[in-house]
Motif scaffolding. Structure first.
Motif, short mmCIF file in Angstrom:
data_model
loop_
_atom_site.label_atom_id
_atom_site.label_comp_id
_atom_site.label_asym_id
_atom_site.label_seq_id
_atom_site.Cartn_x
_atom_site.Cartn_y
_atom_site.Cartn_z
N ILE A 81 -18.96 -70.07 11.49
CA ILE A 81 -19.86 -69.24 12.30
C ILE A 81 -19.07 -68.37 13.26
O ILE A 81 -19.36 -67.18 13.45
N THR A 82 -18.04 -68.95 13.86
CA THR A 82 -17.19 -68.20 14.79
C THR A 82 -16.43 -67.10 14.08
O THR A 82 -16.33 -65.97 14.58
N ALA A 83 -15.87 -67.39 12.91
CA ALA A 83 -15.12 -66.39 12.15
C ALA A 83 -16.01 -65.25 11.69
O ALA A 83 -15.55 -64.12 11.52
N PHE A 84 -17.30 -65.52 11.50
CA PHE A 84 -18.22 -64.46 11.12
C PHE A 84 -18.38 -63.44 12.25
O PHE A 84 -18.51 -62.24 12.01
N ASP A 85 -18.36 -63.93 13.50
CA ASP A 85 -18.42 -63.01 14.65
C ASP A 85 -17.12 -62.24 14.79
O ASP A 85 -17.12 -61.03 14.96
N SER A 86 -15.99 -62.96 14.75
CA SER A 86 -14.69 -62.32 14.84
C SER A 86 -13.62 -63.31 14.39
O SER A 86 -13.61 -64.46 14.86
N PRO A 87 -12.72 -62.90 13.51
CA PRO A 87 -11.66 -63.81 13.07
C PRO A 87 -10.58 -64.04 14.13
O PRO A 87 -9.70 -64.89 13.94
N LEU A 88 -10.63 -63.30 15.24
CA LEU A 88 -9.61 -63.40 16.28
C LEU A 88 -9.98 -64.42 17.36
O LEU A 88 -9.18 -64.63 18.28
N ILE A 89 -11.16 -65.02 17.31
CA ILE A 89 -11.57 -65.99 18.32
C ILE A 89 -10.81 -67.29 18.10
O ILE A 89 -10.83 -67.84 16.99
N PRO A 90 -10.15 -67.82 19.12
CA PRO A 90 -9.39 -69.07 18.94
C PRO A 90 -10.31 -70.24 18.60
O PRO A 90 -11.45 -70.31 19.05
N ARG A 91 -9.80 -71.17 17.82
CA ARG A 91 -10.53 -72.37 17.45
C ARG A 91 -9.54 -73.48 17.15
O ARG A 91 -8.35 -73.24 16.95
N LEU A 92 -10.05 -74.70 17.09
CA LEU A 92 -9.17 -75.85 16.90
C LEU A 92 -8.49 -75.84 15.54
O LEU A 92 -7.44 -76.47 15.36
N GLY A 93 -9.08 -75.16 14.59
CA GLY A 93 -8.43 -75.06 13.27
C GLY A 93 -7.06 -74.41 13.35
O GLY A 93 -6.17 -74.75 12.56
N TRP A 94 -6.88 -73.48 14.30
CA TRP A 94 -5.56 -72.89 14.50
C TRP A 94 -4.54 -73.96 14.90
O TRP A 94 -3.43 -74.00 14.37
N LEU A 95 -4.93 -74.81 15.84
CA LEU A 95 -4.02 -75.85 16.30
C LEU A 95 -3.73 -76.87 15.20
O LEU A 95 -2.60 -77.35 15.08
N VAL A 96 -4.75 -77.18 14.42
CA VAL A 96 -4.55 -78.12 13.31
C VAL A 96 -3.59 -77.54 12.28
O VAL A 96 -2.72 -78.25 11.74
#
Length: 327
Positions: A81-96
Motif C-alpha cells: 500500500i505504501t509503495a503504491f503511494d510512493s516507492p521512496l517512502i521508507p519501510r521496514l522492508g528496507w532494513l530487512v
C-alpha cells in the motif's frame, strides 16, 4: 501660493510604504524572537512519546511487522500500500533487505529496529545526542508506521510530523545534556521562533479542517458520532449503561467539539482567550485517551499543543539573549 510638486519617486515610495509595512509584519510573524523553552518541551515530550510507543508494541512488535506466514497480516500488505503511494517512502522492508545482505535474520533486524527506537526515545528524553536521536526516532517510526499500513492511525501520523519538525529544529536546547557537555552558544532566537511558528500554524490547519469536516455532517450535532465512537470495539472503555444515562449530554459535547476546533485558529492567538482554548483542547484529548483508550493519540496531541502554545512567548528574554549573543 506656491504649489508643491511631488516627484514620481516620492509617489512611488508612498505607494510602496503600505506594502513594505505588510512585508515587515509578515516577516515579524514568521520569524518572532523566541527562547528554546518550547523546544525543550517538544524534545522531552517526544522522547516520552517514543518510549511509551515502543513499550506498548514490545510484545507484539514481531507479530505486527513480520513477513507473511509469521505475522498478523504480513508486512508485505502494508508495504505494498505504501509503495503504491510512493516507492521512496521508507519501510521496514528496507532494513530487512539490508540485514539480509549482512546475514541477519528478519527477527534480528526487527529486534534491532525496536531497540534503536527505544534508545532514541531515551536519548531524546535525556537530551543526549539530540539531533542523531531525533533522526533515528523519525526514520524508524516512519518505517514502522508505513509498514503497518492497515494498523496505523492518527497517532502515527502526528508522531511522524512532530519528530520531523524536531529533527529540523535548532537542537540542542538549553535544558539538554548536550548543551552542558558541548557548551554550545544559544541558538538564533528568530530561527527558534520560525520553527515554533511552523508548528503553531500546522496545528491551526489541523483543527480547522477537522472541525470543519465535523460541522458538515449531522452526526456531531445530534451526538450520534460520539455514541458510535464510544460503543465501537475496542473503544468500549465506558460502560454502555453510563452512556445511556448521559445520552442527553452527547449532542452538547458534539457541538462543543465542533465549535472548539473550528475556532481554534482564531482564539488560540489572543492572549485573553489562549489559556481557555488551550485548556479545553487538552481536556478534550485527555478525555479521548481515557474514554476510548487512545492513549498514544492523546499524549502526542497534548505534547504538540503544549510546545506550540503552552509555553509563554518570551520575546523580551529572546531579545536580551540575542543582544548578548551579538556582543
Amino acid at each position: 501660493m506656491q504649489s508643491v510638486v511631488k516627484s514620481p519617486g516620492s509617489q512611488i515610495s508612498v505607494g510602496l510604504s503600505p506594502l513594505r509595512k505588510f512585508w515587515q509584519r509578515f516577516i515579524g510573524f514568521l520569524f518572532p524572537l523566541e527562547t528554546d523553552t518550547w523546544l525543550a518541551v517538544l524534545r522531552s515530550g517526544l522522547g516520552l512519546q517514543v518510549i511509551v510507543y515502543a513499550l506498548f508494541l514490545r510484545s507484539d512488535w514481531h507479530y505486527l511487522f513480520a513477513s507473511s506466514g509469521k505475522g498478523l497480516v504480513g508486512r508485505e500488505v502494508g508495504e505494498a500500500i505504501t509503495a503504491f503511494d510512493s516507492p521512496l517512502i521508507p519501510r521496514l522492508g528496507w532494513l530487512v533487505a539490508i540485514g539480509r545482505n549482512l546475514n541477519m535474520s528478519e527477527e534480528a533486524v526487527l529486534t534491532v529496529a525496536w531497540v534503536c527506537l527505544l534508545s532514541a526515545g531515551c536519548l531524546l528524553l535525556l537530551g543526549l545526542f539530540c539531533r542523531p536521536a531525533a533522526i533515528v526516532a523519525w526514520f524508524v517510526h516512519l518505517c514502522a508506521a508505513e509498514s503497518g499500513g492497515l494498523l496505523a492511525y492518527g497517532a502515527d501520523a502526528f508522531m511522524t510530523t512532530a519528530l520531523f519538525y524536531l529533527m529540523l529544529s535548532p537542537l540542542p536546547d538549553r535544558y539538554s545534556f548536550d548543551r552542558w557537555v558541548t557548551k554550545a552558544k544559544p541558538k538564533n532566537p528568530q530561527l527558534l521562533g520560525f520553527w515554533r511558528r511552523v508548528l503553531q500554524v500546522h496545528l491551526c490547519f489541523v483543527y480547522f479542517i477537522g472541525g470543519l469536516a465535523k460541522c458538515l455532517g449531522n452526526g456531531w450535532w445530534d451526538g450520534s458520532n460520539l455514541w458510535r465512537s464510544l460503543i465501537r470495539p475496542p473503544f468500549t472503555v465506558v460502560p454502555p449503561d453510563v452512556l445511556i444515562r448521559f445520552k442527553y449530554a452527547l449532542p452538547v459535547l458534539g457541538i462543543s467539539i465542533c465549535l472548539l476546533e473550528v475556532s481554534y485558529p482564531i482564539f488560540i492567538w489572543f492572549k485573553k482567550t489562549r489559556f481557555v482554548w488551550l485548556v479545553c483542547i487538552l481536556a478534550m484529548h485527555a478525555a479521548i485517551g481515557l474514554t476510548m483508550g487512545l492513549y498514544l493519540f492523546a499524549l502526542i496531541m497534548i505534547i504538540m499543543n503544549l510546545a506550540a502554545f503552552g509555553v509563554p512567548c518570551a520575546s523580551r528574554r529572546a531579545q536580551a539573549t540575542s543582544g548578548t549573543t551579538e556582543q
